[in-house]
Design an enzyme around this catalytic site. Structure first.
Site, PDB file in Angstrom:
ATOM      1  N   CYS A   8      35.823  82.230 -43.317  1.00  0.00           N
ATOM      2  CA  CYS A   8      35.242  81.028 -43.901  1.00  0.00           C
ATOM      3  C   CYS A   8      35.988  79.786 -43.431  1.00  0.00           C
ATOM      4  O   CYS A   8      35.401  78.719 -43.284  1.00  0.00           O
ATOM      5  CB  CYS A   8      35.270  81.115 -45.426  1.00  0.00           C
ATOM      6  SG  CYS A   8      34.125  82.333 -46.099  1.00  0.00           S
TER       7      CYS A   8
ATOM      8  N   CYS B  66      42.496  76.412 -30.456  1.00  0.00           N
ATOM      9  CA  CYS B  66      41.441  76.507 -31.475  1.00  0.00           C
ATOM     10  C   CYS B  66      42.008  75.957 -32.777  1.00  0.00           C
ATOM     11  O   CYS B  66      42.825  75.039 -32.748  1.00  0.00           O
ATOM     12  CB  CYS B  66      40.947  77.945 -31.618  1.00  0.00           C
ATOM     13  SG  CYS B  66      42.219  79.125 -32.134  1.00  0.00           S
TER      14      CYS B  66
END
Length: 391
Positions: free
Chosen positions: A195, A349
């Protein structure tokens, strides 16, 4: 199924007043409410799913409610973790959740486990409860919760959320399948975003969390048909619910006819793999820090910085000078033709997992001097530019 717990001896006058709307339901009644009072339920996690689950378990009158969480409340949690408030930011989640639960219902006992759930303590903690509600968000903990519950003969209610989609089921090896029957092996590392990486609609937590509480009440009181042997799938965008049958796997390594897993694994993180072996090998000796990247930029090094996150993440916050090429383009190979041959490739990232996977692909394509940023954007914010928004 028979009720999971025996009824308490009696309800006080205050309890009768508080639970009157339950008491007038014939299927619950006095006997059902007494069972809830006598029940001991542990909620693993006080985050997105744990928040609504804890609130409604408390409101329902579960006599002993345990909460285990080692994390602290972050501002990014407040969009969905409704058990916490602005004043709780920086506070341990288990303590913040316990305070909210006591405010909801002072008639119940709350047990706080402000610690990491691990192979060292999971069996002892689970043994204290009748039912487990799993609100975890990572595969390593999910498999550990499942294995401990099966080995102890405990049922547990499982839920999962991602963006607009949710799933829920009840795993109870004595009466049906376990989590390993549905998912014998964890997905490849990096295949399923968390999430934190992919996002989640805040209200989805309430939808799935309330279903988990509904199943818990049914199990404790012995009413209705619980989701044993069924997987409930919810699509919030289409507003559809569908149920898929899940059969017990006779060859399951944990609950099958001839189980080979008869105790907890030594390392669930290794079993699920934070990153693949190929990515670990690629990152070994090819990982730089955010401060090193900043130094390279300041010195004018001949580098090409690539952000492998998704476009919506890039819009929230980005490292100056980074070019967006999402991970999916590395997986399908289209990104490789965009890489300059005359510059050193630097990948990053959010936390370093996705960039490590992309690094393996880049190195296999011949860019042997490519590196990635350990800790990703989060590390950049922490060590280089704290003024940038975390997410």
């Amino acid at each position: 199924m028979p009720p999971l717990v025996e009824p308490a001896a009696e309800l006080t006058v205050d309890e009768v007043r508080r639970y009157s709307r339950h008491l007038i339901i014939p299927d619950v009644g006095m006997a059902g409410q007494k069972r809830l009072k006598n029940a001991k339920v542990l909620c693993v996690g006080a985050g997105g799913l744990g928040s609504p689950a804890l609130l409604y378990l408390a409101a329902a009158g579960v006599g002993t409610l345990g909460v285990i969480d080692f994390d602290v409340v972050d501002e990014s949690n407040l969009q969905r973790q409704v058990i916490h408030g602005q004043s709780d930011v920086g506070r341990p989640k288990a303590e913040s959740a316990a305070a909210s639960v006591r405010e909801i219902n002072p008639l119940i006992d709350v047990v706080v486990h402000n610690e990491v759930l691990s192979t060292e303590n999971v069996m002892d903690i689970f043994a204290q409860y009748d039912l487990i509600v799993d609100g975890t968000d990572n595969f390593a903990t999910r498999y550990m919760v499942n294995d401990a519950a099966v080995l102890l003969g405990k049922p547990y209610v499982w839920g999962s959320i991602y963006r607009f989609d949710g799933q829920a089921s009840v795993f109870w090896a004595e009466h049906g399948p376990c989590y390993r029957c549905l998912y014998p092996e964890p997905p490849p590392p990096g295949m399923v975003p968390s999430c934190a990486e992919g996002g989640v609609l805040g209200v989805l937590c309430a939808s799935i969390g309330s279903i988990q509480v509904n199943e818990a009440i049914k199990l404790l009181t012995g009413i209705g048909e619980p989701l044993v042997g069924r997987l409930m799938i919810y699509d919030a965008l289409e507003m559809t619910y569908r149920s898929v049958k899940v059969r017990k796997d006779p060859e399951c390594v944990l609950c099958g006819k001839n189980p080979t897993v008869t105790e907890l694994l030594e390392d669930y993180e290794a079993f699920c793999g934070a990153v693949s072996e190929e990515a670990q090998e690629a990152a070994s000796g090819s990982t730089i820090t955010a401060t090193e990247l900043k130094s390279w930029q300041d010195q004018g090094e001949n580098i090409y910085v690539i952000d492998v996150r998704e476009p919506n993440e890039y819009e929230i916050v980005s490292i100056p000078g980074a070019v967006l090429i999402p991970k999916g383009e590395f997986l399908n190979g289209s990104a490789l033709e965009r890489l300059p041959q005359d510059k050193k490739i630097v990948l990053h990232c959010k936390s370093g997992v996705r960039s490590a996977e992309c690094l393996a692909i880049v190195k296999n394509a011949g860019f042997s001097d490519a590196v990635h940023v350990g800790g990703g954007v989060l590390s950049w914010i922490k060590t280089v530019d704290p003024s940038l928004p975390a997410y």
